[in-house]
Design an enzyme around this catalytic site. Structure first.
Site, PDB file in Angstrom:
ATOM      1  N   ARG A  88       0.687  -1.119   0.077  1.00 57.83           N
ATOM      2  CA  ARG A  88       0.044   0.118   0.164  1.00 57.83           C
ATOM      3  C   ARG A  88       0.798   1.263   0.061  1.00 57.83           C
ATOM      4  NH1 ARG A  88      -5.573   0.121   3.457  1.00 57.83           N
ATOM      5  NH2 ARG A  88      -5.617  -1.672   2.564  1.00 57.83           N
ATOM      6  N   SER A  96      -8.777   0.311  -0.288  1.00 55.89           N
ATOM      7  CA  SER A  96      -9.582   0.462   0.798  1.00 55.89           C
ATOM      8  C   SER A  96      -9.970   2.058   1.038  1.00 55.89           C
ATOM      9  CB  SER A  96      -9.166  -0.335   2.261  1.00 55.89           C
ATOM     10  OG  SER A  96     -10.276  -0.215   3.054  1.00 55.89           O
ATOM     11  N   ASP A 140     -17.440   1.396   3.318  1.00 58.41           N
ATOM     12  CA  ASP A 140     -15.868   2.345   2.911  1.00 58.41           C
ATOM     13  C   ASP A 140     -15.786   1.916   1.335  1.00 58.41           C
ATOM     14  OD1 ASP A 140     -15.256  -0.506   2.827  1.00 58.41           O
ATOM     15  OD2 ASP A 140     -13.211  -0.192   3.815  1.00 58.41           O
ATOM     16  N   ASP A 198     -14.012   0.294  -0.770  1.00 56.17           N
ATOM     17  CA  ASP A 198     -13.851  -1.063  -1.573  1.00 56.17           C
ATOM     18  C   ASP A 198     -15.115  -2.187  -0.835  1.00 56.17           C
ATOM     19  OD1 ASP A 198     -12.423  -1.338   1.148  1.00 56.17           O
ATOM     20  OD2 ASP A 198     -11.379  -2.877   0.135  1.00 56.17           O
ATOM     21  N   GLU A 232     -13.691  -7.387  13.667  1.00 52.52           N
ATOM     22  CA  GLU A 232     -12.677  -6.539  14.201  1.00 52.52           C
ATOM     23  C   GLU A 232     -13.566  -5.244  14.440  1.00 52.52           C
ATOM     24  OE1 GLU A 232      -8.404  -7.091  13.833  1.00 52.52           O
ATOM     25  OE2 GLU A 232      -8.833  -5.976  11.768  1.00 52.52           O
TER      26      GLU A 232
END
Length: 559
Positions: free
Chosen positions: A9, A111, A268, A270, A371
């Protein structure tokens, strides 16, 4: 750039530290070489490649361009490629790997990162994100294959190749069919009066969430017009991240108020994460935290399982739920009372996805994993977080509650009253100086002299310490941590005498030092204000004594 378990990334642009045509080719060549070592039948299996809508006009980089280059590298080696012809949510890639039994998957996405960034996320043949040692193996193979192979640049040839397949229509249809096994109240959904707003925050989610709602016979959610179409500039938000709360949801609040909707769902860009907000009786909007949504969705999915169990489903002893070590322990409390298994993993869905696959291979049922960073795995068909199936399941949950005249907020309170209040407070400081970060964590490891962790923090007694960077855990007889350790990232967890737990860790993808704190109360201890005050005081103490923001020149999270 370094290739890790999260893949790559970085910003799009020229140079070896950025995402560009050359670094994508080099990465894919290394990945392909590593796959060739691992799978003798790679040419039978193939690889799926998906991409989001990100683009960077100044450098000519875009997710679609990078996906086509990755495809041409693999095709040049005779590997069949399933390249989506259009943008898809990230969860469609792991779904395709599992559904078609492929060798691997690649998703080109950053993302919810800022608009100039992009990323390269890798899934293994088991349908989960890669974990060690694959990251090191791929990184080494990249270093050995830096010079572009003769046909790596030939995207035109690759797009004409008989090895290229477009899985878009089939996978979209199969995904919508598969998630229907999590729909339990179809008639109720059809007749529901509930109004829901959905925003995809200029990302890929709109058409997929609309389709998922249709698969559940839910009325289509109202789409936020200004944000429903993909736009790599993310023009209406400062950060395209629903985790950042209300700023991202301003337009959703306005649409909901106009249409009389009481619930907002936000993906979000993606569409692998899901945020939820609900209008309160006061007229104010409440944005639920990831931990609160974990409690709500976990409870709901367990209720649905119990409903199903009447049809002779697996025994409760074979049922599992998972969450990561920085997430709320609420599922543990529910599991103890209800009799199913709960397991904790390291941070990140790569660990939960791989553990879920292991359990499923042993014949176990993995109902749910979550999460705190608003990521939920509600279906074992996708061994990663999935904001699309989570949105449809949340839509049915809201409709069910509304039929009983109950709100999400009321239901959450009921869960906490039954299983014990679990209140959390998570945030971060920004630090771009690696030396400062290292120094801060070394201070904690040598707090009262060499190799001695703190015994208290601002008057709060510490009863246990676990350091997953060094592998130390004071709770274990031999002081060795059970969870895997990683020297490349910092992570220390403190357990306090008052029932509080705090984890301090660095982020793998952003310049942040995060903290995650939770106070777990026994069922029946429902003085919420007192619990909140105690947690606030604990967090203040951690910031003052452990972070020392003035001394370490740390920038607080922007409001």
């Amino acid at each position: 750039m370094e290739f890790g378990t999260a893949g790559l990334r970085a910003a799009m642009g020229p140079g070896v530290s950025c995402m560009n045509d050359l670094t994508i080719i080099q990465t894919t060549q290394g990945f392909c070489a590593y796959l060739e070592q691992c799978f003798t039948d790679l040419k039978q299996r193939g690889v799926v490649i998906g991409f989001d809508a990100r683009a960077h006009p100044p450098s000519g980089g875009s997710s679609k361009r990078f996906a086509c280059l990755a495809a041409s590298v693999l095709i040049s080696r005779g590997v069949p490629v399933y390249l989506f012809s259009d943008i898809t949510p990230t969860p469609y890639v792991p779904f395709t790997v599992s559904h078609l039994g492929l060798g691997a998957g690649v998703m080109v996405t950053a993302s919810h990162n800022p608009k100039q960034d992009n990323g390269y996320k890798v899934y293994w043949a088991n349908g989960a994100q890669i974990i060690p040692p694959h990251d090191k193996g791929i990184a080494a193979a990249i270093e050995q294959n830096l010079e572009p192979w003769p046909k790596s640049w030939d995207t035109d040839g690759a797009l004409q190749s008989s090895l290229l397949n477009d899985p878009y229509q089939d996978i979209h249809r199969e995904y919508c069919k598969t998630i229907q096994q999590h729909c339990f109240h179809r008639e109720l959904n059809t007749n529901s009066e509930v109004k829901i707003v959905h925003t995809s925050v200029h990302g890929v989610g709109h058409i997929f969430v609309q389709a998922a709602f249709k698969a559940f016979d839910l009325h289509p959610p109202y789409a936020v017009e200004q944000q429903k179409d993909p736009d790599p500039e993310f023009p209406t938000v400062k950060y395209p991240n629903p985790e950042e709360g209300e700023g991202v949801l301003t337009l959703s609040f306005a649409l909901a108020d106009k249409e009389g909707a009481t619930v907002i769902l936000a993906n979000d860009p993606d569409a692998d994460r899901l945020a939820i907000a609900e209008k309160q009786e006061s007229g104010q909007w409440r944005v639920f935290s990831g931990n609160e949504l974990g409690a709500l969705l976990g409870w709901w999915i367990f209720q649905c399982w119990k409903l199903q169990k009447g049809e002779g489903k697996a025994s409760i002893k074979d049922v599992y739920m998972l969450s990561s070590t920085v997430s709320s322990k609420i599922l543990s409390a529910i599991a103890v009372k209800e009799g199913f298994h709960f397991e904790e993993t390291l941070t990140g869905f790569k660990w939960m996805g791989n553990r879920a696959r292991e359990l499923m291979d042993q014949g176990k049922t993995v109902l749910f994993a979550f999460e705190e960073a608003i990521g939920y795995m509600c279906s074992p068909a996708v061994l990663d977080k999935d904001g699309v199936s989570a949105a449809a399941i949340a839509g049915e949950f809201v409709s069910y509650l509304a039929s009983k005249n109950i709100t999400l907020s009321h239901q959450l309170r009921s869960i906490y009253e039954e299983y014990g209040y679990h209140i959390s407070k998570n945030s971060y400081f920004i630090c771009r100086n690696q030396d400062t970060i290292k120094q801060m964590f070394e201070c904690l490891r040598n707090y009262d002299g060499e190799n001695s962790y703190p015994k208290e923090c601002g008057g709060f007694a510490i009863t246990a310490v676990r350091d997953l960077t060094t592998g130390y855990d004071s709770n274990q007889p031999d002081n060795k941590a059970i969870l895997p350790t990683s020297k490349s990232s910092q992570m220390i967890t403190f357990t306090f005498a008052n029932g509080g737990v705090a984890t301090i860790r660095t982020s793998g993808t952003e310049p942040k030092i995060k903290y995650y704190t939770e106070l777990c109360a026994a069922p029946g201890n429902s003085d919420l204000n007192q619990l909140k005050t105690e947690l606030d005081n604990l967090v203040d103490a951690i910031v003052e004594h452990f972070y020392q923001p003035e001394k370490n020149n740390l920038t607080p999270r922007p409001e």
